[in-house]
Design an enzyme around this catalytic site. Structure first.
Site, PDB file in Angstrom:
ATOM      1  N   CYS A  41       0.843  -1.240  -0.133  1.00 25.20           N
ATOM      2  CA  CYS A  41      -0.022   0.087   0.018  1.00 25.20           C
ATOM      3  C   CYS A  41       0.863   1.323  -0.110  1.00 25.20           C
ATOM      4  O   CYS A  41       1.870   1.111   0.560  1.00 25.20           O
ATOM      5  CB  CYS A  41      -0.969  -0.057   1.191  1.00 25.20           C
ATOM      6  SG  CYS A  41      -2.126   1.398   1.182  1.00 25.20           S
ATOM      7  N   ASP A  43       0.401   3.709   1.731  1.00 27.78           N
ATOM      8  CA  ASP A  43       0.209   4.443   2.991  1.00 27.78           C
ATOM      9  C   ASP A  43       1.496   4.829   3.536  1.00 27.78           C
ATOM     10  O   ASP A  43       2.722   3.937   3.521  1.00 27.78           O
ATOM     11  CB  ASP A  43      -0.477   3.395   3.994  1.00 27.78           C
ATOM     12  CG  ASP A  43      -0.922   3.995   5.462  1.00 27.78           C
ATOM     13  OD1 ASP A  43       0.218   4.441   5.921  1.00 27.78           O
ATOM     14  OD2 ASP A  43      -1.924   3.977   5.712  1.00 27.78           O
ATOM     15  N   ARG A  45       2.885   5.109   6.563  1.00 31.23           N
ATOM     16  CA  ARG A  45       3.332   4.420   7.670  1.00 31.23           C
ATOM     17  C   ARG A  45       4.073   3.135   7.358  1.00 31.23           C
ATOM     18  O   ARG A  45       4.539   2.469   8.099  1.00 31.23           O
ATOM     19  CB  ARG A  45       2.228   4.209   8.612  1.00 31.23           C
ATOM     20  CG  ARG A  45       1.467   5.663   9.053  1.00 31.23           C
ATOM     21  CD  ARG A  45       0.509   5.608   9.766  1.00 31.23           C
ATOM     22  NE  ARG A  45      -0.597   5.068   8.848  1.00 31.23           N
ATOM     23  CZ  ARG A  45      -1.958   4.661   9.229  1.00 31.23           C
ATOM     24  NH1 ARG A  45      -2.097   5.000  10.422  1.00 31.23           N
ATOM     25  NH2 ARG A  45      -2.851   4.097   8.122  1.00 31.23           N
ATOM     26  N   HIS A  97      -2.281  -4.103   4.935  1.00 31.57           N
ATOM     27  CA  HIS A  97      -2.074  -3.574   6.469  1.00 31.57           C
ATOM     28  C   HIS A  97      -3.107  -3.441   7.018  1.00 31.57           C
ATOM     29  O   HIS A  97      -4.262  -2.923   6.223  1.00 31.57           O
ATOM     30  CB  HIS A  97      -1.001  -2.466   6.414  1.00 31.57           C
ATOM     31  CG  HIS A  97      -1.610  -1.144   5.856  1.00 31.57           C
ATOM     32  ND1 HIS A  97      -2.115  -0.199   6.603  1.00 31.57           N
ATOM     33  CD2 HIS A  97      -1.821  -0.731   4.598  1.00 31.57           C
ATOM     34  CE1 HIS A  97      -2.726   0.750   5.817  1.00 31.57           C
ATOM     35  NE2 HIS A  97      -2.467   0.358   4.675  1.00 31.57           N
ATOM     36  N   CYS A 100      -6.020  -0.094   6.915  1.00 34.36           N
ATOM     37  CA  CYS A 100      -5.716   0.583   5.433  1.00 34.36           C
ATOM     38  C   CYS A 100      -6.891   1.472   5.308  1.00 34.36           C
ATOM     39  O   CYS A 100      -8.187   1.083   5.145  1.00 34.36           O
ATOM     40  CB  CYS A 100      -5.607  -0.733   4.633  1.00 34.36           C
ATOM     41  SG  CYS A 100      -5.280   0.138   2.920  1.00 34.36           S
TER      42      CYS A 100
HETATM   43 CO    CO Z   1      -3.217   1.030   2.957  1.00 35.95          CO
END
Ligand code: CO
Length: 212
Positions: A41, A43, A45, A97, A100
């Site tokens: 992803c 993302d 993090r 994750h 998400c």
């Molecule tokens: Co995500």
């Protein structure tokens, strides 16, 4: 964030690498030979290399919203094709994750414009596993399970590609479904049983070499 700081960071990173290994960049510039393709992803993090503890050159990385492998997405398809046919990776990882945002958005009914067709792929995963998901009463647990099932379905999408099937016939290539738990920092192997999962559907998706 001060964007200038990034260039300062870069300078000290270059120096650190050169102090440890003077030919670091000249060696690096000769080419890449990663064993792993990682699809994860976007993302901020979930930083692929850092959470796996790997060095530059070790993993070929593709990231998008909710680690999707849509069969009409030229970017994902090109990455898989290049990684498998040219880089000859030995492993393909789809890493989702928990918590998400993309998966969460797909569990709600808001119209998100250009994101709709992208998130629709996750809604289709929900529809495919609706009975199992709706049986989970706790909303957070249902959300986490959808993250896992989405990883599973994206792994299947990887296996639907001709390049991966060809590689499976000709050499060892392994597909892995993982989830990164943002709350603990732990990487979880879903240990997906692909043989069982694909038993009844490969007759539909199998792609053989066409003899002229
Ligand atoms: Co995500």
């Amino acid at each position: 964030m001060d964007i200038k700081r990034i260039f300062k960071n870069n300078e000290s990173w270059v120096q650190k690498k050169l102090d440890l290994q003077p030919d670091y960049f000249s060696t690096m510039s000769q080419g890449q030979n990663p064993d792993i393709l990682y699809i994860g992803c976007s993302d901020s993090r979930v930083s692929a290399e850092e959470l796996m503890g790997v060095a530059p050159g070790e993993v070929f990385v593709h990231r998008n919203i909710a680690n999707m492998v849509p069969n009409t997405d030229l970017s994902a398809m090109s990455v898989i094709n290049y990684a498998v046919a040219h880089l000859k990776v030995k492993h393909i990882v789809v890493c989702g994750h928990y918590y998400c945002g993309g998966v969460q958005a797909a569990m709600k009914s808001g119209d998100l414009g250009i994101l709709n067709p992208w998130l629709r792929n996750i809604r289709d995963v929900y529809r495919t596993h609706k009975d199992e998901l709706n049986a989970i009463e706790n909303e957070e647990e249902r959300y986490k399970r959808l993250v896992e099932l989405n990883v599973e379905e994206q792994c299947i999408n990887v296996i639907k590609t001709a390049e991966v099937q060809k590689a499976q016939r000709e050499r060892n290539i392994t597909i892995h479904g993982w989830v990164f738990d943002i709350h603990s920092g732990k990487l979880i192997d879903l240990n997906i049983d692909f043989i069982k999962l694909l038993e009844n559907i490969m007759e539909i998706y199998r792609l053989d070499d066409v003899k002229e």
